[in-house]
Design a protein around this motif. Structure first.
Motif, PDB file in Angstrom:
ATOM      1  N   ASN A 306       0.850  -1.181   0.000  1.00  0.00           N
ATOM      2  CA  ASN A 306       0.000   0.000   0.000  1.00  0.00           C
ATOM      3  C   ASN A 306       0.894   1.241   0.000  1.00  0.00           C
ATOM      4  N   GLU A 307       0.286   2.414   0.049  1.00  0.00           N
ATOM      5  CA  GLU A 307       1.066   3.646  -0.084  1.00  0.00           C
ATOM      6  C   GLU A 307       2.045   3.832   1.059  1.00  0.00           C
ATOM      7  N   ASP A 308       1.648   3.513   2.279  1.00  0.00           N
ATOM      8  CA  ASP A 308       2.546   3.652   3.432  1.00  0.00           C
ATOM      9  C   ASP A 308       3.713   2.671   3.342  1.00  0.00           C
ATOM     10  N   GLN A 309       3.436   1.452   2.900  1.00  0.00           N
ATOM     11  CA  GLN A 309       4.504   0.464   2.750  1.00  0.00           C
ATOM     12  C   GLN A 309       5.480   0.871   1.647  1.00  0.00           C
ATOM     13  N   GLU A 310       4.951   1.435   0.589  1.00  0.00           N
ATOM     14  CA  GLU A 310       5.820   1.941  -0.482  1.00  0.00           C
ATOM     15  C   GLU A 310       6.753   3.022   0.039  1.00  0.00           C
ATOM     16  N   ALA A 311       6.192   3.941   0.842  1.00  0.00           N
ATOM     17  CA  ALA A 311       7.003   5.030   1.390  1.00  0.00           C
ATOM     18  C   ALA A 311       8.118   4.489   2.275  1.00  0.00           C
ATOM     19  N   ALA A 312       7.817   3.467   3.078  1.00  0.00           N
ATOM     20  CA  ALA A 312       8.831   2.860   3.943  1.00  0.00           C
ATOM     21  C   ALA A 312       9.886   2.159   3.115  1.00  0.00           C
ATOM     22  N   CYS A 313       9.464   1.505   2.045  1.00  0.00           N
ATOM     23  CA  CYS A 313      10.406   0.811   1.161  1.00  0.00           C
ATOM     24  C   CYS A 313      11.356   1.809   0.508  1.00  0.00           C
ATOM     25  N   VAL A 314      10.799   2.873  -0.048  1.00  0.00           N
ATOM     26  CA  VAL A 314      11.617   3.881  -0.735  1.00  0.00           C
ATOM     27  C   VAL A 314      12.585   4.544   0.243  1.00  0.00           C
ATOM     28  N   ALA A 315      12.122   4.805   1.471  1.00  0.00           N
ATOM     29  CA  ALA A 315      12.967   5.475   2.467  1.00  0.00           C
ATOM     30  C   ALA A 315      14.191   4.645   2.844  1.00  0.00           C
ATOM     31  N   ALA A 316      14.146   3.354   2.592  1.00  0.00           N
ATOM     32  CA  ALA A 316      15.273   2.475   2.936  1.00  0.00           C
ATOM     33  C   ALA A 316      16.447   2.645   1.976  1.00  0.00           C
ATOM     34  N   PHE A 317      16.234   3.409   0.885  1.00  0.00           N
ATOM     35  CA  PHE A 317      17.287   3.548  -0.124  1.00  0.00           C
ATOM     36  C   PHE A 317      17.573   5.026  -0.385  1.00  0.00           C
ATOM     37  N   PRO A 318      18.284   5.677   0.533  1.00  0.00           N
ATOM     38  CA  PRO A 318      18.510   7.127   0.407  1.00  0.00           C
ATOM     39  C   PRO A 318      19.367   7.519  -0.790  1.00  0.00           C
ATOM     40  N   GLU A 319      20.139   6.583  -1.327  1.00  0.00           N
ATOM     41  CA  GLU A 319      20.980   6.906  -2.487  1.00  0.00           C
ATOM     42  C   GLU A 319      20.239   6.777  -3.814  1.00  0.00           C
ATOM     43  N   ALA A 320      19.040   6.221  -3.790  1.00  0.00           N
ATOM     44  CA  ALA A 320      18.334   5.916  -5.032  1.00  0.00           C
ATOM     45  C   ALA A 320      17.798   7.175  -5.706  1.00  0.00           C
ATOM     46  N   TYR A 321      17.904   7.162  -7.025  1.00  0.00           N
ATOM     47  CA  TYR A 321      17.255   8.172  -7.860  1.00  0.00           C
ATOM     48  C   TYR A 321      15.914   7.643  -8.373  1.00  0.00           C
ATOM     49  N   VAL A 322      15.877   6.348  -8.619  1.00  0.00           N
ATOM     50  CA  VAL A 322      14.672   5.678  -9.121  1.00  0.00           C
ATOM     51  C   VAL A 322      14.526   4.365  -8.369  1.00  0.00           C
ATOM     52  N   VAL A 323      13.299   3.989  -8.047  1.00  0.00           N
ATOM     53  CA  VAL A 323      13.015   2.683  -7.453  1.00  0.00           C
ATOM     54  C   VAL A 323      12.030   1.947  -8.349  1.00  0.00           C
ATOM     55  N   HIS A 324      12.398   0.745  -8.719  1.00  0.00           N
ATOM     56  CA  HIS A 324      11.514  -0.100  -9.522  1.00  0.00           C
ATOM     57  C   HIS A 324      10.665  -0.930  -8.564  1.00  0.00           C
ATOM     58  N   MET A 325       9.335  -0.817  -8.669  1.00  0.00           N
ATOM     59  CA  MET A 325       8.438  -1.494  -7.740  1.00  0.00           C
ATOM     60  C   MET A 325       8.176  -2.957  -8.106  1.00  0.00           C
ATOM     61  N   HIS A 326       8.593  -3.382  -9.263  1.00  0.00           N
ATOM     62  CA  HIS A 326       8.461  -4.788  -9.679  1.00  0.00           C
ATOM     63  C   HIS A 326       7.040  -5.311  -9.489  1.00  0.00           C
ATOM     64  N   SER A 327       6.091  -4.590 -10.040  1.00  0.00           N
ATOM     65  CA  SER A 327       4.702  -5.036  -9.922  1.00  0.00           C
ATOM     66  C   SER A 327       4.449  -6.309 -10.721  1.00  0.00           C
ATOM     67  N   LYS A 328       5.246  -6.535 -11.772  1.00  0.00           N
ATOM     68  CA  LYS A 328       5.136  -7.746 -12.598  1.00  0.00           C
ATOM     69  C   LYS A 328       3.689  -8.005 -13.033  1.00  0.00           C
TER      70      LYS A 328
END
Length: 335
Positions: A306-328
């Motif tokens: 969900n949106e909150d889980q996505e935010a937590a996931c993205v926050a774990a990678f402070p060096e990232a410019y882009v995050v691929h969510m792999h929705s497949k």
């Protein structure tokens, strides 16, 4: 005066519609009119109906814009002249290409991901391609490739083929529809004419230790790599007529891309760069949920966040410019 009793209800029903009926001249008022007056009355009646239909369409557009706001990302049109400034010495134009089956995405989440690119790179031109656009584009610019495109069985394979042609013909940045742009990375593209990203994880296949995925790629237009890749795909198709039963990664996706990239590097080419996974693909389906990368413990694939889980996931990678969510979404996941 000619009495026009042959004007029947069937004539009126063909001419009218539900909304315009309230504005129509009653049939009995049209009877027993002079032919000139009848012609004027009929023309007036048609005009009223036309204005009513236009009004209805206009109201529908306003309602649609209210309930389904349109993003500021440009929708591809075959007549567009796609030209934009290039990024430094690389010659990569500031164009972002994305593709999906149709203009309407499946979820608000997918729209949010797509809009992240407009916020991240506001000065770039953003091109959104549909399946119909892809076929028209290939038929127009790569007619020799169209038979192969038509023979591919899955939408994923067709979109793979199309994305390579965007970069060959127009150049720019290709970004998967399930990627999220976090911050401007154009400075990283200023020195190389061909750019890829490694994906997190340990893989059996790689290019110099990197698993290069086609969810984030950048190139100057008319780069020779793309034509060589397209020819490799066509040749593999001819050798293996059962392409529909072969995994997409091997026919049009990352595996065949890495095969061509390895050949390109073996030939001594130096204008290509593969960035580490922490920049553009910091987790994958084999490392999500702490399956090999502790930082990815809060991340899930297949569209299960969900949106909150996505935010937590993205926050774990402070060096990232882009995050691929792999929705497949091509493999049963949710976009």
């Amino acid at each position: 005066i000619t009495c026009r009793k042959d004007l029947s209800e069937s004539w009126q029903s063909r001419l009218g519609n539900t909304l315009a009926r309230h504005f129509s001249i009653k049939l009995k008022q049209l009877q027993c009119l002079s032919s000139d007056k009848l012609t004027v009355a009929m023309a007036s009646n048609l005009l009223v109906k036309f204005v009513s239909v236009i009004t209805l369409l206009f109201c529908g557009i306003l309602i649609g814009r209210w309930f389904f706001p349109v993003s500021d990302i440009h929708v591809y049109n075959s007549h567009d002249k796609i030209r934009h400034e290039t990024l430094g010495e690389s010659g990569i134009p500031c164009i972002v290409h994305q593709t999906w089956k149709s203009h309407r995405l499946l979820s608000a989440r997918a729209q949010r991901w797509r809009n992240s690119w407009a916020r991240c790179l506001p000065d770039c031109k953003h091109m959104f391609w549909t399946d119909e656009d892809n076929r028209r584009h290939i038929g127009m610019h790569f007619p020799w490739l169209l038979p192969t495109y038509e023979c591919l069985n899955s939408g994923l394979q067709k979109s793979d083929l199309a994305k390579y042609t965007y970069l060959l013909h127009y150049g720019g940045i290709y970004a998967g529809i399930d990627t999220v742009c976090l911050r401007d990375f154009r400075n990283l593209l200023s020195k190389s004419a061909l750019v890829f990203a490694n994906m997190d994880g340990r893989w059996l296949r790689s290019v110099n230790g990197s698993y290069v995925q086609n969810s984030l790629m950048a190139s100057r237009p008319e780069h020779r790599f793309w034509m060589a890749l397209l020819k490799r795909i066509v040749a593999k198709r001819r050798r293996n007529k059962a392409v529909g039963s072969t995994p997409p990664e091997q026919t049009t996706g990352s595996v065949v891309l890495m095969e061509e990239l390895q050949q390109y590097l073996d030939d001594g080419r130096t204008d290509v760069r593969v960035f580490p996974s922490r920049y553009f693909n910091p987790f994958s389906w084999i490392t999500a949920g702490n399956q090999g990368n502790p930082k990815a413990a809060s991340c899930q694939t297949m569209g299960n966040m969900n949106e909150d889980q996505e935010a937590a996931c993205v926050a774990a990678f402070p060096e990232a410019y882009v995050v691929h969510m792999h929705s497949k979404s091509w493999g049963g996941g949710k976009l």
